[in-house]
Design a protein around this motif. Sequence first.
Motif, PDB file in Angstrom:
ATOM      1  N   GLY A  14       3.871 -85.440 -39.573  1.00  0.00           N
ATOM      2  CA  GLY A  14       3.294 -84.174 -39.975  1.00  0.00           C
ATOM      3  C   GLY A  14       4.364 -83.107 -40.083  1.00  0.00           C
ATOM      4  O   GLY A  14       5.195 -82.954 -39.181  1.00  0.00           O
ATOM      5  N   GLY A  15       4.338 -82.380 -41.188  1.00  0.00           N
ATOM      6  CA  GLY A  15       5.377 -81.387 -41.439  1.00  0.00           C
ATOM      7  C   GLY A  15       4.853 -79.992 -41.654  1.00  0.00           C
ATOM      8  O   GLY A  15       5.494 -79.180 -42.325  1.00  0.00           O
ATOM      9  N   GLY A  16       3.681 -79.679 -41.074  1.00  0.00           N
ATOM     10  CA  GLY A  16       3.108 -78.352 -41.230  1.00  0.00           C
ATOM     11  C   GLY A  16       3.764 -77.323 -40.335  1.00  0.00           C
ATOM     12  O   GLY A  16       4.868 -77.530 -39.816  1.00  0.00           O
ATOM     13  N   LEU A  36       7.850 -86.868 -41.438  1.00  0.00           N
ATOM     14  CA  LEU A  36       7.079 -87.473 -42.522  1.00  0.00           C
ATOM     15  C   LEU A  36       5.885 -86.586 -42.839  1.00  0.00           C
ATOM     16  O   LEU A  36       5.138 -86.187 -41.935  1.00  0.00           O
ATOM     17  CB  LEU A  36       6.579 -88.868 -42.111  1.00  0.00           C
ATOM     18  CG  LEU A  36       5.655 -89.582 -43.116  1.00  0.00           C
ATOM     19  CD1 LEU A  36       6.432 -89.974 -44.377  1.00  0.00           C
ATOM     20  CD2 LEU A  36       5.009 -90.817 -42.469  1.00  0.00           C
ATOM     21  N   ASP A  37       5.697 -86.272 -44.122  1.00  0.00           N
ATOM     22  CA  ASP A  37       4.559 -85.465 -44.550  1.00  0.00           C
ATOM     23  C   ASP A  37       4.231 -85.807 -45.995  1.00  0.00           C
ATOM     24  O   ASP A  37       5.133 -86.129 -46.780  1.00  0.00           O
ATOM     25  CB  ASP A  37       4.879 -83.970 -44.428  1.00  0.00           C
ATOM     26  CG  ASP A  37       3.633 -83.101 -44.559  1.00  0.00           C
ATOM     27  OD1 ASP A  37       2.990 -82.853 -43.512  1.00  0.00           O
ATOM     28  OD2 ASP A  37       3.297 -82.687 -45.686  1.00  0.00           O
ATOM     29  N   PRO A  38       2.960 -85.728 -46.390  1.00  0.00           N
ATOM     30  CA  PRO A  38       2.623 -86.051 -47.783  1.00  0.00           C
ATOM     31  C   PRO A  38       3.080 -85.032 -48.804  1.00  0.00           C
ATOM     32  O   PRO A  38       3.167 -85.348 -49.999  1.00  0.00           O
ATOM     33  CB  PRO A  38       1.089 -86.149 -47.758  1.00  0.00           C
ATOM     34  CG  PRO A  38       0.665 -85.404 -46.548  1.00  0.00           C
ATOM     35  CD  PRO A  38       1.762 -85.559 -45.553  1.00  0.00           C
ATOM     36  N   PHE A  51      13.851 -85.536 -44.188  1.00  0.00           N
ATOM     37  CA  PHE A  51      12.452 -85.304 -44.526  1.00  0.00           C
ATOM     38  C   PHE A  51      11.987 -86.387 -45.490  1.00  0.00           C
ATOM     39  O   PHE A  51      12.630 -86.629 -46.524  1.00  0.00           O
ATOM     40  CB  PHE A  51      12.276 -83.931 -45.168  1.00  0.00           C
ATOM     41  CG  PHE A  51      10.840 -83.584 -45.477  1.00  0.00           C
ATOM     42  CD1 PHE A  51       9.989 -83.152 -44.479  1.00  0.00           C
ATOM     43  CD2 PHE A  51      10.355 -83.699 -46.772  1.00  0.00           C
ATOM     44  CE1 PHE A  51       8.663 -82.839 -44.754  1.00  0.00           C
ATOM     45  CE2 PHE A  51       9.037 -83.384 -47.062  1.00  0.00           C
ATOM     46  CZ  PHE A  51       8.184 -82.951 -46.049  1.00  0.00           C
ATOM     47  N   ALA A  52      10.885 -87.068 -45.130  1.00  0.00           N
ATOM     48  CA  ALA A  52      10.348 -88.139 -45.964  1.00  0.00           C
ATOM     49  C   ALA A  52       8.961 -87.747 -46.458  1.00  0.00           C
ATOM     50  O   ALA A  52       8.151 -87.206 -45.695  1.00  0.00           O
ATOM     51  CB  ALA A  52      10.265 -89.436 -45.172  1.00  0.00           C
ATOM     52  N   VAL A  53       8.704 -88.024 -47.729  1.00  0.00           N
ATOM     53  CA  VAL A  53       7.400 -87.748 -48.314  1.00  0.00           C
ATOM     54  C   VAL A  53       6.590 -89.033 -48.329  1.00  0.00           C
ATOM     55  O   VAL A  53       7.031 -90.061 -48.841  1.00  0.00           O
ATOM     56  CB  VAL A  53       7.538 -87.197 -49.749  1.00  0.00           C
ATOM     57  CG1 VAL A  53       6.161 -86.978 -50.372  1.00  0.00           C
ATOM     58  CG2 VAL A  53       8.330 -85.898 -49.746  1.00  0.00           C
ATOM     59  N   GLY A  54       5.399 -88.977 -47.752  1.00  0.00           N
ATOM     60  CA  GLY A  54       4.547 -90.158 -47.716  1.00  0.00           C
ATOM     61  C   GLY A  54       3.256 -89.883 -46.980  1.00  0.00           C
ATOM     62  O   GLY A  54       3.134 -88.900 -46.234  1.00  0.00           O
ATOM     63  N   GLN A  60       1.707 -98.978 -43.866  1.00  0.00           N
ATOM     64  CA  GLN A  60       3.094 -99.410 -44.060  1.00  0.00           C
ATOM     65  C   GLN A  60       4.054 -98.226 -44.034  1.00  0.00           C
ATOM     66  O   GLN A  60       5.164 -98.326 -43.492  1.00  0.00           O
ATOM     67  CB  GLN A  60       3.228-100.169 -45.387  1.00  0.00           C
ATOM     68  CG  GLN A  60       4.494-101.004 -45.486  1.00  0.00           C
ATOM     69  CD  GLN A  60       4.558-102.119 -44.435  1.00  0.00           C
ATOM     70  OE1 GLN A  60       3.526-102.701 -44.064  1.00  0.00           O
ATOM     71  NE2 GLN A  60       5.760-102.387 -43.930  1.00  0.00           N
ATOM     72  N   THR A  61       3.632 -97.091 -44.589  1.00  0.00           N
ATOM     73  CA  THR A  61       4.492 -95.905 -44.603  1.00  0.00           C
ATOM     74  C   THR A  61       4.789 -95.435 -43.184  1.00  0.00           C
ATOM     75  O   THR A  61       5.944 -95.151 -42.832  1.00  0.00           O
ATOM     76  CB  THR A  61       3.818 -94.773 -45.401  1.00  0.00           C
ATOM     77  OG1 THR A  61       3.616 -95.206 -46.750  1.00  0.00           O
ATOM     78  CG2 THR A  61       4.670 -93.516 -45.400  1.00  0.00           C
ATOM     79  N   VAL A  62       3.754 -95.343 -42.355  1.00  0.00           N
ATOM     80  CA  VAL A  62       3.933 -94.893 -40.966  1.00  0.00           C
ATOM     81  C   VAL A  62       4.737 -95.913 -40.178  1.00  0.00           C
ATOM     82  O   VAL A  62       5.623 -95.551 -39.377  1.00  0.00           O
ATOM     83  CB  VAL A  62       2.569 -94.631 -40.302  1.00  0.00           C
ATOM     84  CG1 VAL A  62       2.734 -94.330 -38.816  1.00  0.00           C
ATOM     85  CG2 VAL A  62       1.855 -93.479 -41.007  1.00  0.00           C
ATOM     86  N   LEU A  63       4.468 -97.201 -40.412  1.00  0.00           N
ATOM     87  CA  LEU A  63       5.208 -98.260 -39.700  1.00  0.00           C
ATOM     88  C   LEU A  63       6.698 -98.182 -39.996  1.00  0.00           C
ATOM     89  O   LEU A  63       7.541 -98.190 -39.082  1.00  0.00           O
ATOM     90  CB  LEU A  63       4.650 -99.625 -40.103  1.00  0.00           C
ATOM     91  CG  LEU A  63       5.219-100.833 -39.350  1.00  0.00           C
ATOM     92  CD1 LEU A  63       4.787-100.813 -37.889  1.00  0.00           C
ATOM     93  CD2 LEU A  63       4.766-102.128 -40.026  1.00  0.00           C
ATOM     94  N   GLU A  64       7.051 -98.086 -41.263  1.00  0.00           N
ATOM     95  CA  GLU A  64       8.462 -98.054 -41.638  1.00  0.00           C
ATOM     96  C   GLU A  64       9.148 -96.775 -41.163  1.00  0.00           C
ATOM     97  O   GLU A  64      10.293 -96.803 -40.713  1.00  0.00           O
ATOM     98  CB  GLU A  64       8.600 -98.207 -43.153  1.00  0.00           C
ATOM     99  CG  GLU A  64       8.204 -99.598 -43.651  1.00  0.00           C
ATOM    100  CD  GLU A  64       8.238 -99.714 -45.160  1.00  0.00           C
ATOM    101  OE1 GLU A  64       8.608 -98.714 -45.828  1.00  0.00           O
ATOM    102  OE2 GLU A  64       7.872-100.789 -45.680  1.00  0.00           O
ATOM    103  N   PHE A  65       8.434 -95.659 -41.218  1.00  0.00           N
ATOM    104  CA  PHE A  65       9.002 -94.405 -40.724  1.00  0.00           C
ATOM    105  C   PHE A  65       9.265 -94.503 -39.227  1.00  0.00           C
ATOM    106  O   PHE A  65      10.337 -94.117 -38.735  1.00  0.00           O
ATOM    107  CB  PHE A  65       8.054 -93.248 -41.023  1.00  0.00           C
ATOM    108  CG  PHE A  65       8.518 -91.926 -40.473  1.00  0.00           C
ATOM    109  CD1 PHE A  65       9.456 -91.160 -41.152  1.00  0.00           C
ATOM    110  CD2 PHE A  65       8.017 -91.446 -39.267  1.00  0.00           C
ATOM    111  CE1 PHE A  65       9.896 -89.941 -40.632  1.00  0.00           C
ATOM    112  CE2 PHE A  65       8.441 -90.230 -38.752  1.00  0.00           C
ATOM    113  CZ  PHE A  65       9.385 -89.480 -39.429  1.00  0.00           C
TER     114      PHE A  65
END
Length: 383
Positions: A14-16, A36-38, A51-54, A60-65
Amino acid sequence: MNFFSSDFTLGILGGGQLGKMLLAETRKFDIRTHVLDPSPDAPSAIACNKFAVGSLMDYQTVLEFGRGVDILTIEIEHVNVDALEALEREGKKVYPSASTLRAIQNKARQKQFYMDNGIPCPPARIYKSLRELMVDFMDGSLKVPFVWKSTEFGYDGNGVRVVREARDLQGLPDQECMAEELVEFDMELAVIVARNSVGDTLTYPVVEMEFHPTANQVEYVICPARIDDDIAVKARALALEVSQKFAHVGLLAVEMFLTRDHKILVNEVAPRPHNSGHYTIEASYTSQFENHLRAILGLPLGATESKAAAVMVNLVGAEGHSGNVIYENIDKILALDGVTPHIYGKRQTRPFRKMGHVTIVRPELASAREIAQNVRQTIRVIA
């Protein structure tokens, strides 16, 4: 483990604005961070090392992050818990734990947790769908008034509606929900509990929350709450009990109702830094964000006492305004004693979107509350 000025990496889901304020503490301590944030425009993007967008809900996105960091934490509950459980099985430290988050993430499970553990809370019925609720409503076994709550993805007043008659149910989504008894209360309170990974706990002072009458959003957070000392002692003790039952690590914000007959009921909790604790940045010896960081790293907790009285004012988008944000009259509030604005970094405003907050710190609470009212009437978040 050496956390400071090293290759140690803290991951934040979360990037808020909560993440952005947490990153102020990691930067103070020179702790490496990945977020990580969408949204590529998330407020935290400017303050982390990577910073990763996802999607936070994609397994899978959360696992890899998570595999790319040493310790993983959250700034929002709406994340893929299955991925967190897989990371824990691989030996990754996740705070709060996947089991704690799973119990809290869904309000029906959270409510059931309170009932199973003898935590005083407003009674509620849980329904698999709105259609199921309507059956009880139409046959008279579910009586008005009650509070309809979505069990998932509710925030800042969204996913909550007071039902006083049949037309109040119109337009609600057909999904899992609760019908909660409407509590007659004098005041809404909150207590933040800090608990580190070795089990040390501290509570912040009880705060009082004043809500917008129609948006169901917090307008003011007042510290200390204007309550008797015995009520404050009971509220902090109840918050500690809830914390112990959840066995969380990090922060747990416990929101409560003070009923008209002086009972304290738990409304809901958030396992992260919380809007009710923003005042701590200026007014406390240790901010909620620093104590969250200390807690998840297993470090000694910092003092939670206040240095002065404080009132926080939420800055939300004005009704009728959507588009590029303008903070009208911010120069005027900066001229007031004890005022500190926090701008969250969201370029686009819309009605009731949280865009920032202002903290007023003064020796006397009455003075802080008076200035807060002035701030509320002066600054406008418009487009």
